[in-house]
Design an enzyme around this catalytic site. Structure first.
Site, PDB file in Angstrom:
ATOM      1  N   GLY A 191      10.742  -7.373 -28.001  1.00 53.43           N
ATOM      2  CA  GLY A 191      11.390  -6.666 -27.051  1.00 53.43           C
ATOM      3  C   GLY A 191      12.337  -7.791 -26.202  1.00 53.43           C
ATOM      4  CB  SER A 192      14.374  -9.829 -25.260  1.00 51.29           C
ATOM      5  OG  SER A 192      14.530 -10.676 -24.015  1.00 51.29           O
ATOM      6  NE  ARG A 193      20.173  -7.930 -19.937  1.00 60.48           N
ATOM      7  CZ  ARG A 193      19.969  -8.029 -18.261  1.00 60.48           C
ATOM      8  NH1 ARG A 193      18.892  -7.483 -17.564  1.00 60.48           N
ATOM      9  NH2 ARG A 193      20.845  -8.829 -17.843  1.00 60.48           N
TER      10      ARG A 193
END
Length: 222
Positions: A191-193
């Site tokens: 999970g991240s961006r």
């Protein structure tokens, strides 16, 4: 009708898995086998479920990529959480537009190049691990920034940003490497961006709240 082609050769397996996931899968499978041999059924079942989840998390499906001049595709699966003008940033020369894509733990986490061209810059910045959906994550979190120059000289910047849970950024390219549009170049675990920096005159094709797929969804055109 949009024309499509393969950015990478199609996988030879029915369920492609990213190589970065192999150590996690093998470790979980080994622990599951040990619990099963010891007759600890409950833990063996949990281990089996964990192994299945890890395989699913590191899935790496093939993607057909849109063909067309000036097409810029999403580098990540997820949700568009911000589109804003930026006057100055270390990730792009001059004023630009930033498009932020947030990846939850349920998204495919393999990252793909938003455009074709030559990698002009790769800069890794160690940092903190705030939640990736916060504004300060762009500057303060651990991140890896790339600048790509297309055949026509136009540039696009994209930044892998670690998050609260994501603690491992993988980037398999370096300065001077060539990338095709939609080609795999790395991933962020758990999970991240991804932030994409486009020229101010680029036509943005998405809006905040849109769900996008890496290599497939058109973010914009120039």
């Amino acid at each position: 009708m949009t024309q499509l082609n393969w950015s990478d050769p199609p996988s030879q397996t029915a369920f492609p898995v990213a190589k970065a996931g192999y150590p996690f899968i093998f470790a979980s499978a080994f622990a599951t086998a040990v619990f099963a041999l010891l007759g600890v059924g409950f833990l063996a079942m949990l281990g089996l479920l964990a192994t299945g989840f890890i395989c699913w998390f590191f899935r790496d499906p093939d993607r057909l990529v849109p063909v067309g001049e000036g097409v810029i595709v999403s580098p990540a699966d997820g949700k568009v959480v911000k589109i804003e003008p930026v006057a100055e940033t270390p990730y792009y020369p001059g004023a630009c537009t930033r498009v932020s894509v947030f990846m939850s733990i349920f998204n495919v986490h393999v990252n793909r190049s938003p455009h074709e061209g030559t990698v002009r810059r790769v800069n890794y910045y160690p940092g903190k691990f705030f939640s990736a959906n916060l504004d300060k994550a762009s500057a303060e979190n651990e991140h890896n920034a790339l600048l790509l120059e297309g055949p026509d000289g136009k540039q696009v910047g994209f930044v892998q940003i670690a998050g609260l849970v994501a603690r491992r950024i993988i980037c398999r390219v370096q300065e001077g490497d060539s990338l095709g549009r939609g080609q795999r170049f790395g991933m962020i675990c758990f999970g991240s961006r991804l932030d994409v920096y486009l020229p101010v005159n680029a036509e943005i094709k998405v809006t905040v709240g849109d769900r996008v797929q890496a290599g497939t969804t058109i973010l914009g055109k120039w």
